[in-house]
Motif scaffolding. Sequence first.
Motif, short mmCIF file in Angstrom:
data_model
loop_
_atom_site.label_atom_id
_atom_site.label_comp_id
_atom_site.label_asym_id
_atom_site.label_seq_id
_atom_site.Cartn_x
_atom_site.Cartn_y
_atom_site.Cartn_z
N VAL B 8 -6.71 -0.97 0.97
CA VAL B 8 -6.20 0.35 1.31
C VAL B 8 -4.79 0.51 0.74
CG1 VAL B 8 -5.59 1.89 3.22
CG2 VAL B 8 -7.57 0.39 3.40
N LEU B 9 -4.59 1.63 0.07
CA LEU B 9 -3.29 1.86 -0.54
C LEU B 9 -2.23 2.10 0.52
CD1 LEU B 9 -1.85 2.63 -3.35
CD2 LEU B 9 -2.02 4.91 -2.43
N THR B 10 -1.17 1.36 0.45
CA THR B 10 -0.08 1.58 1.38
C THR B 10 1.23 1.59 0.61
OG1 THR B 10 -0.14 -0.77 1.78
CG2 THR B 10 -1.02 0.62 3.52
N ILE B 11 2.10 2.45 1.02
CA ILE B 11 3.41 2.52 0.40
C ILE B 11 4.38 1.83 1.36
CG2 ILE B 11 5.16 4.11 -0.50
CD1 ILE B 11 2.49 4.26 -1.98
N SER B 12 5.40 1.23 0.79
CA SER B 12 6.36 0.51 1.61
C SER B 12 6.92 1.38 2.72
CB SER B 12 7.51 0.04 0.71
OG SER B 12 8.57 -0.42 1.49
N PRO B 16 12.67 6.14 1.05
CA PRO B 16 12.55 6.25 -0.40
C PRO B 16 13.78 5.72 -1.14
CG PRO B 16 12.68 8.42 0.66
CD PRO B 16 12.53 7.41 1.72
N GLY B 19 13.85 1.92 -0.89
CA GLY B 19 12.78 1.41 -1.75
C GLY B 19 13.18 1.48 -3.21
N SER B 20 13.80 2.60 -3.61
CA SER B 20 14.21 2.77 -5.01
C SER B 20 15.24 1.73 -5.39
CB SER B 20 14.79 4.17 -5.24
OG SER B 20 13.83 5.14 -4.97
N THR B 23 13.55 -1.62 -5.80
CA THR B 23 12.80 -1.67 -7.06
C THR B 23 13.76 -1.84 -8.23
OG1 THR B 23 11.12 -0.23 -6.12
CG2 THR B 23 11.16 -0.41 -8.51
#
Lengths: 315, 286
Positions: B8-12, B16, B19-20, B23
């Motif tokens: 299942v797709l999950t985003i952190s 935002p 997260g950016s 990354t």
Amino acid sequence: MIRTDNLTRNFTVRIKRGRFRREKRTVEAVAGVSLDIGAGEMVGYIGPNGAGKSTTLKMLTGVLTPSSGEARVCGLRPVPERTKLALRIGVVFGQRSQLWWDLPLHESFALLRHIYRVPAGEHAARLRRCRELLDLDDFLDTPVRQLSLGQRMRGELTAALLHGPRVLFLDEPTIGLDVVSKQAVRSFLAELGASGDVTLVLTTHDLADIERLCERLVVIDHGRVVHDGTIEALHARYGSRRSLVADLSSPLPEGFELPGATLVGVEADRHRVTFALDGVTAGAAVAQLVAAVPIRDLSVVEPDIEDVVARLYTT
Amino acid sequence: MAGKDASVLTISPDGPLRGSITTFGALAGSGFRRYTTYRQATIAGTFTNVVFGYLRCYVLLAVAASTLGNRPAGYDTEQLATYVWLGQGLLSVVMLWGWSELAERIRTGDVASDLLRPVPPLVAYLAADLGRSAHAMLTRFVAPVVVGALCFPLRVPTRWQTVPLFLVSVLLAVVVSFGCRYLVNATAYWLHDARGPIMMWVLGAGVLGGLYFPLRLLPDWLAITLWLGTPMPSILQTPLDVAAERDGPDLQLALVALQAGWAVALLALAAAVQRRAERRLVVQGG
């Protein structure tokens, strides 16, 4: 999950027509492809070289802008919403690498976790599964540039799956692999497809991949879909038949006929014969043959998909 | 392959922004890490920079000795030695030459892999380049500066703000250099082969960036035109002038502000070029 409507892509090529003259010509690489692929399907997308397979995949993944037509993947428009779509799809190009050349494989995977912002637990679970199924442990610490092609391809598959994509596009994933690596990749993909969680679109020239993995086959030629259906439907459409090959103890009598079958091959002084089974079952055909001539050995040969596809490409 | 939990797709769950930043930091870390794998190349490059440092330093000091008042273009001998040795160190930090990775990936079609990630290529390459420059700062910058300091009298900063301003200036110089290199490489989207533009860049960046001679040796009108009209002096000459305290505090600050302006402008231009290129991109090689 994937829907295209009249998807078209033209390329302009310049052809030399003299010292300074160049003639522009438009080549239709993909000419009105309409597809509807449901969630969890495993679709083989095949065609001869230059048919438009990779071009279609590039449009579906958002790296190539279509000349006309519509495409939706996971409900998103691939080009304008490419970065959103990237979170939902995985892509493996057999001839390209998405891994970092200088970094060990495990560092590439760790980097992908941050790029796709996957929670650590999910990432670890997926990686553990891939390590088991693809035997990655022996080369996880090896820089990508030192991996063999088979090892790299297993790494590529893992990299494409670590963010849990809903759709996996595979462009010739078994190209150049040895038999063992091919089987490892196929088994892995078969298990992935069987889970039903991932929609899989596979382009390949190795039809054994398709036979093993895909129920649905889309054949494209000169940018147009020429077949969309099951492999059985393809055989039915092109009149593919099973064959009965028999080694006889004595020569086949002249004028012998097997009802429901056609004699298509005679070898070894009429001691080896091949019948194409038109309507009769293999069992009935064998019984009739045994009644007429003593048999030493026999085999029933399934129709060869390669022959069918070769006929399809050349028609 | 995996069970339900893994499919299942999950985003952190992080915000935002956080997260950016994570990354970006991970990508910068990868740039740093990539260069740590080439230790012998780092040592060889540093040695070459040191050798050329001696050569350039003695030439410039000879020029200074023959100049009236021993101050060519307003630099004293300590400032000139600082200009040379910090320049030799910064050369690989700003990566004045030798970056054709993007052009090569466009030519071979491998840029498709960059486009298939959820991070815009410009951001990903910038982060990796900052990581690379951090590695260069710790390795290739330090050695020439230490050798220079041991063998020549270098300028010791007399103002407290010089060191932090120099570090900011180096960061901006890396961004300006990256912006220029990205744009030069991006010509491959149109030309398919960017070797010509890259050669032009190598030639132009060395002369107009202030590597071969201090740009202050040029007539004032030309030096000002170069600073305001091109990003080149912001790549090397500005951080060197900041470190050497060639100018008063106000002009020192103004030069760094100008660098910041060029950094923003070049990144905006590179983003616009990238957007335009993506619309016409034909991924090469099947």
